[in-house]
Write a protein that holds these residues in place. Structure first.
Motif, short mmCIF file in Angstrom:
data_model
loop_
_atom_site.label_atom_id
_atom_site.label_comp_id
_atom_site.label_asym_id
_atom_site.label_seq_id
_atom_site.Cartn_x
_atom_site.Cartn_y
_atom_site.Cartn_z
N PRO A 164 0.84 -1.20 0.00
CA PRO A 164 0.00 0.00 0.00
C PRO A 164 0.87 1.24 0.00
CG PRO A 164 -0.69 -1.56 1.70
CD PRO A 164 0.63 -2.03 1.19
N GLY A 165 0.31 2.34 -0.49
CA GLY A 165 1.03 3.59 -0.51
C GLY A 165 0.45 4.59 0.49
N VAL A 166 1.13 5.70 0.62
CA VAL A 166 0.72 6.78 1.52
C VAL A 166 0.37 8.01 0.69
CG1 VAL A 166 1.42 8.28 3.41
CG2 VAL A 166 2.19 5.91 3.36
N ASP A 167 -0.74 8.63 1.01
CA ASP A 167 -1.11 9.89 0.38
C ASP A 167 -0.29 11.00 1.04
OD1 ASP A 167 -2.26 12.23 -0.53
OD2 ASP A 167 -4.32 11.47 -0.44
N VAL A 168 0.81 11.38 0.39
CA VAL A 168 1.73 12.34 1.02
C VAL A 168 1.20 13.77 0.95
CG1 VAL A 168 3.76 10.90 0.64
CG2 VAL A 168 3.08 12.53 -1.13
N GLU A 169 0.10 13.97 0.22
CA GLU A 169 -0.54 15.28 0.24
C GLU A 169 -1.51 15.40 1.43
OE1 GLU A 169 0.42 17.61 -1.84
OE2 GLU A 169 1.76 16.15 -2.78
N LEU A 170 -2.02 14.26 1.88
CA LEU A 170 -2.95 14.23 3.02
C LEU A 170 -2.20 14.14 4.34
CD1 LEU A 170 -5.91 14.05 4.02
CD2 LEU A 170 -5.73 11.56 3.74
N VAL A 354 9.39 8.29 3.06
CA VAL A 354 8.05 7.94 2.57
C VAL A 354 7.82 8.56 1.20
CG1 VAL A 354 5.57 8.26 2.94
CG2 VAL A 354 7.04 7.57 4.84
N GLU A 355 8.22 9.80 1.01
CA GLU A 355 8.06 10.43 -0.31
C GLU A 355 8.79 9.64 -1.38
OE1 GLU A 355 7.44 15.16 0.29
OE2 GLU A 355 9.47 14.41 0.63
N GLN A 356 9.97 9.14 -1.06
CA GLN A 356 10.78 8.42 -2.04
C GLN A 356 10.28 7.00 -2.29
OE1 GLN A 356 14.76 7.73 -0.68
NE2 GLN A 356 15.41 6.69 -2.53
N ARG A 357 9.95 6.29 -1.20
CA ARG A 357 9.70 4.84 -1.32
C ARG A 357 8.23 4.44 -1.23
NH1 ARG A 357 7.83 0.67 -1.42
NH2 ARG A 357 8.56 -1.38 -0.75
N TRP A 358 7.41 5.18 -0.48
CA TRP A 358 6.09 4.69 -0.14
C TRP A 358 4.94 5.56 -0.66
CZ3 TRP A 358 6.11 -0.07 1.97
CH2 TRP A 358 7.26 -0.50 2.62
N SER A 359 5.23 6.59 -1.43
CA SER A 359 4.15 7.43 -1.94
C SER A 359 3.34 6.66 -2.97
CB SER A 359 4.71 8.70 -2.57
OG SER A 359 5.37 8.40 -3.80
N TRP A 360 2.09 7.08 -3.16
CA TRP A 360 1.24 6.38 -4.13
C TRP A 360 1.77 6.50 -5.55
CZ3 TRP A 360 -1.53 2.43 -3.63
CH2 TRP A 360 -2.30 2.20 -2.49
N SER A 361 2.48 7.56 -5.87
CA SER A 361 3.03 7.67 -7.22
C SER A 361 4.05 6.57 -7.48
CB SER A 361 3.67 9.05 -7.44
OG SER A 361 4.71 9.28 -6.50
N SER A 362 4.86 6.25 -6.46
CA SER A 362 5.84 5.17 -6.59
C SER A 362 5.14 3.81 -6.67
CB SER A 362 6.80 5.20 -5.40
OG SER A 362 7.68 4.09 -5.42
N ILE A 363 4.14 3.60 -5.83
CA ILE A 363 3.41 2.32 -5.83
C ILE A 363 2.66 2.14 -7.14
CG2 ILE A 363 1.66 0.95 -4.65
CD1 ILE A 363 4.29 1.45 -3.04
N THR A 366 4.85 0.82 -9.86
CA THR A 366 5.06 -0.62 -9.70
C THR A 366 3.85 -1.40 -10.21
OG1 THR A 366 6.48 -0.27 -7.78
CG2 THR A 366 5.49 -2.45 -8.02
N PHE A 367 2.65 -0.94 -9.87
CA PHE A 367 1.43 -1.61 -10.30
C PHE A 367 1.33 -1.64 -11.82
CE2 PHE A 367 -3.41 -1.35 -10.70
CZ PHE A 367 -3.59 -2.71 -10.46
N ALA A 368 1.66 -0.54 -12.47
CA ALA A 368 1.62 -0.49 -13.93
C ALA A 368 2.55 -1.53 -14.54
CB ALA A 368 1.97 0.91 -14.42
#
Length: 376
Positions: A164-170, A354-363, A366-368
């Motif tokens: 899962p990713g983290v919403d780093v804007e929230l 978290v911004e580098q490794r766990w943000s939703w943009s990074s996840i 990977t999903f794509a």
């Protein structure tokens, strides 16, 4: 490429898997998706606002029945789906052979942590191996869950991490916890916050048991336990029995949109999770640690399952060696409260990680890749 998403776990029903699936889909091209899901209250209004089609089976629980198989294969044919994604592979991944026969060439299924308990049981382990054998990729959320799944699956399919990713804007250090501090009378005190459901695995009981040791060193400190759950009554009794009513606050259940300000109200985040029931009750990853880190807070984690993977030891926080020990938990919390400047530096390091490794943009990237048959 068009993807058929088959999932029982989908908003507006709330839960971690539902949030995970919806966040993944929100970052895909809308014209590349069609969803087959179950119904939950408010589904009509929710679906009307989505940019991709959702078909709801007239049931509150989507299971791999013949009727579900017919609905899935019909959707795959009508929309020309060449890939499929199961939001939770167990048990809906059993539909994979029917979808492959309908022309879907690449199938991906997700696991979320509870499957590590499945593979510990002989009958469920055989079912998981059967599910995996029908898929091209089975995802896992942490290295811990991979280590539990891989031996049981015996190479039945390719395993790949999709956390899962983290919403780093929230979840951000800019969130304002002032109103929460005012609401609970916390003032300017140093606050240790725990955001999680109140169940024994999460370790709120150990935090309360160790809290007098924290107060002995930091008399003005406050403990903010955010969330509801079956342990709430017992925790309130333990707080009263220890005479801690003035320094421990239980908020009860909190709406998801209010969580950022509750993280922001704390100076240190602590959830000393522990594995229970012989490994059947375990933390698959621990998103609250990453949300806290994204909020710029240093974290204190337990050793259960994948939780240690959410902490860079000594950089973004600490993993308590024995999360069952009130003394050990209190000592780790005290270590962070003793040096606020160092605690803030850990929080800043956690935010960057978290911004580098766990943000939703990074996840999402990977999903794509996992949905692309060329990546097999």
């Amino acid at each position: 490429m068009r993807t058929l998403v088959v999932t029982n776990d989908f908003p507006p029903r709330q839960g971690g898997i539902q949030t995970f699936v919806a966040a993944l889909l929100a970052r895909r091209p809308p014209d590349s998706l069609v969803v087959l899901a179950s119904r939950s209250p408010g589904w009509e209004e929710y679906d009307a606002a989505l940019p991709y089609p959702v078909v709801r089976r007239p049931t509150g629980m989507l299971l791999p029945t013949p009727a579900t198989a017919r609905a899935a294969t019909d959707l795959a044919r009508r929309h020309g789906c060449d890939t499929a994604f199961f939001g939770a592979a167990a048990p809906l991944g059993l539909l994979a052979p029917a979808l492959r026969a309908a022309g879907v060439g690449h199938l991906v299924g997700a696991t979320h942590g509870h499957e590590t308990g499945w593979v510990a049981l002989p009958g469920a382990r055989q079912l998981m191996r059967r599910i995996a054998g029908g898929l091209d990729v089975l995802t896992h959320i942490s290295e811990y869950t991979r280590q539990r799944l891989a031996p049981a699956l015996g190479g039945a399919t390719r395993l790949a991490q999709l956390s899962p990713g983290v919403d780093v804007e929230l979840f951000t250090p800019d969130a304002d916890g002032t109103a929460v501090r005012r609401r609970y009378g916390l003032g300017d005190a140093p606050v240790v916050v725990c955001v999680s459901r109140l169940v024994r695995r999460k370790g709120q009981d150990v935090l309360v048991a160790g809290w007098p040791r924290v107060l002995a060193r930091h008399p003005g400190a406050r403990l903010l336990l955010v969330g509801g759950g079956p342990l709430e009554g017992g925790l309130r009794r333990a707080v009263a029995a220890a005479g801690l009513e003035d320094s421990v606050v239980l908020t009860g259940a909190v709406r998801p949109e209010e969580l950022p300000e509750h993280y922001a109200a704390g100076d240190v985040f602590a959830m000393p999770c522990r594995t229970r029931r012989g490994g059947l009750d375990v933390e698959g990853l621990g998103m609250v640690y990453l949300e806290a880190a994204a909020s710029g807070r240093p974290v204190v984690a337990g050793t259960s399952g994948g939780a240690p993977e959410t902490v860079r030891e000594g950089v973004t926080g600490h993993v308590v060696a024995d999360p069952r020990s009130p003394d050990g938990v209190a000592a780790t919390v005290n270590h962070l409260l003793d040096d606020p400047d160092r605690a803030r530096a850990m929080g800043a390091a956690g935010r960057a990680w978290v911004e580098q490794r766990w943000s939703w943009s990074s996840i999402a990237a990977t999903f794509a890749t996992l949905l692309d048959p060329a990546q097999r």
